[in-house]
Design a protein around this motif. Structure first.
Motif, PDB file in Angstrom:
ATOM      1  N   TRP A   1      17.059  -4.656  -5.125  1.00  0.00           N
ATOM      2  CA  TRP A   1      17.240  -3.280  -4.654  1.00  0.00           C
ATOM      3  C   TRP A   1      15.897  -2.670  -4.234  1.00  0.00           C
ATOM      4  O   TRP A   1      15.803  -1.996  -3.208  1.00  0.00           O
TER       5      TRP A   1
ATOM      6  N   ARG B   1      14.946  -1.088  -0.613  1.00  0.00           N
ATOM      7  CA  ARG B   1      14.509   0.303  -0.457  1.00  0.00           C
ATOM      8  C   ARG B   1      13.076   0.382   0.068  1.00  0.00           C
ATOM      9  O   ARG B   1      12.720   1.327   0.760  1.00  0.00           O
TER      10      ARG B   1
ATOM     11  N   GLY C   1      18.882   2.657   3.981  1.00  0.00           N
ATOM     12  CA  GLY C   1      19.745   3.603   3.279  1.00  0.00           C
ATOM     13  C   GLY C   1      20.568   2.873   2.231  1.00  0.00           C
ATOM     14  O   GLY C   1      20.549   1.642   2.134  1.00  0.00           O
ATOM     15  N   ASP C   2      21.303   3.644   1.454  1.00  0.00           N
ATOM     16  CA  ASP C   2      22.089   3.053   0.372  1.00  0.00           C
ATOM     17  C   ASP C   2      23.070   1.995   0.872  1.00  0.00           C
ATOM     18  O   ASP C   2      23.193   0.930   0.272  1.00  0.00           O
TER      19      ASP C   2
ATOM     20  N   ALA D   1      21.127  -1.060   2.064  1.00  0.00           N
ATOM     21  CA  ALA D   1      20.521  -1.711   0.894  1.00  0.00           C
ATOM     22  C   ALA D   1      21.585  -2.473   0.097  1.00  0.00           C
ATOM     23  O   ALA D   1      21.332  -3.583  -0.386  1.00  0.00           O
ATOM     24  N   ALA D   2      22.767  -1.884  -0.008  1.00  0.00           N
ATOM     25  CA  ALA D   2      23.872  -2.569  -0.701  1.00  0.00           C
ATOM     26  C   ALA D   2      24.285  -3.822   0.058  1.00  0.00           C
ATOM     27  O   ALA D   2      24.558  -4.867  -0.550  1.00  0.00           O
TER      28      ALA D   2
ATOM     29  N   GLU E   1      12.994   8.554  -3.349  1.00  0.00           N
ATOM     30  CA  GLU E   1      13.981   9.290  -4.119  1.00  0.00           C
ATOM     31  C   GLU E   1      13.450   9.452  -5.533  1.00  0.00           C
ATOM     32  O   GLU E   1      12.925   8.522  -6.121  1.00  0.00           O
TER      33      GLU E   1
END
Length: 188
Positions: A34, A38, A43-44, A47-48, A101
């Motif tokens: 992860w 990042r 973005g989420d 990244a997923a 973040e």
């Protein structure tokens, strides 16, 4: 060496289809995968996707892994390659984050406000650093922090230069904070 022996055992068990071993490998290295995603400013959702693709590649290629001790470096390299593939697909040239973040989990409102001010100042100072410095500091602040071998593989950096590069990056960050007029008590 118990961790290395444990990793060898986990890899061996996972090769044999042991779901618990797979779960432990994922738990141990999910933060690294992860953090690499990042660090490439994904973005989420992206990244997923990178994370999932990395784990699928491990599932398919675990049988050919010759050195179990290299698993972390293999995952970091694979995640980095998946990030670059994702960036190419999206046509995005910029790779590093302008903003990090920051989780807000402070107990008191005063403490939360001070932490928020400090975080904003640190994020502002980080934005003024070079891409490589930001990526390195981001990876080193991941929880759990990846090993230097894993960081080296992800950032294409010799292991022996990570510590000195980190020290220089932190010095540059401190200078940026001083330029922004950050009160010393806010950084404690």
């Amino acid at each position: 060496m118990p961790r290395a022996a444990s990793l060898e055992r986990l890899v061996s068990d996972a090769k044999g289809g042991d779901e618990r071993a797979w779960g432990e490998i994922v738990e141990r290295y999910a933060g690294l995968v992860w953090a690499v995603a990042r660090a490439h400013r994904l973005g989420d959702a992206d990244a997923a996707d990178v994370s999932q693709a990395t784990w699928v590649k491990l599932f398919r290629g675990l049988g050919s892994l010759q050195q179990p001790s290299a698993l972390g470096a293999w995952l970091a390299t694979t995640a980095r390659r998946e990030c670059l593939r994702c960036i190419r697909r999206s046509g995005r040239a910029e790779r590093w984050p302008d903003e990090l973040e920051v989780a807000d989990d402070g107990p008191a409102v005063d403490a939360a406000l001070l932490a928020s001010d400090r975080d904003a100042l640190v994020l502002g100072a980080l934005a003024g650093l070079a891409d490589r410095d930001r990526a390195l500091l981001r990876m080193l602040s991941a929880d759990p922090a990846p090993s230097y071998e894993e960081i080296g593989a992800a950032l294409h950096m010799p292991i022996g230069s990570i510590g000195p590069t980190r020290a220089r990056a932190l010095t540059r960050l401190q200078r940026k904070l001083e330029q922004l007029g950050t009160p010393a008590e806010l950084l404690r």
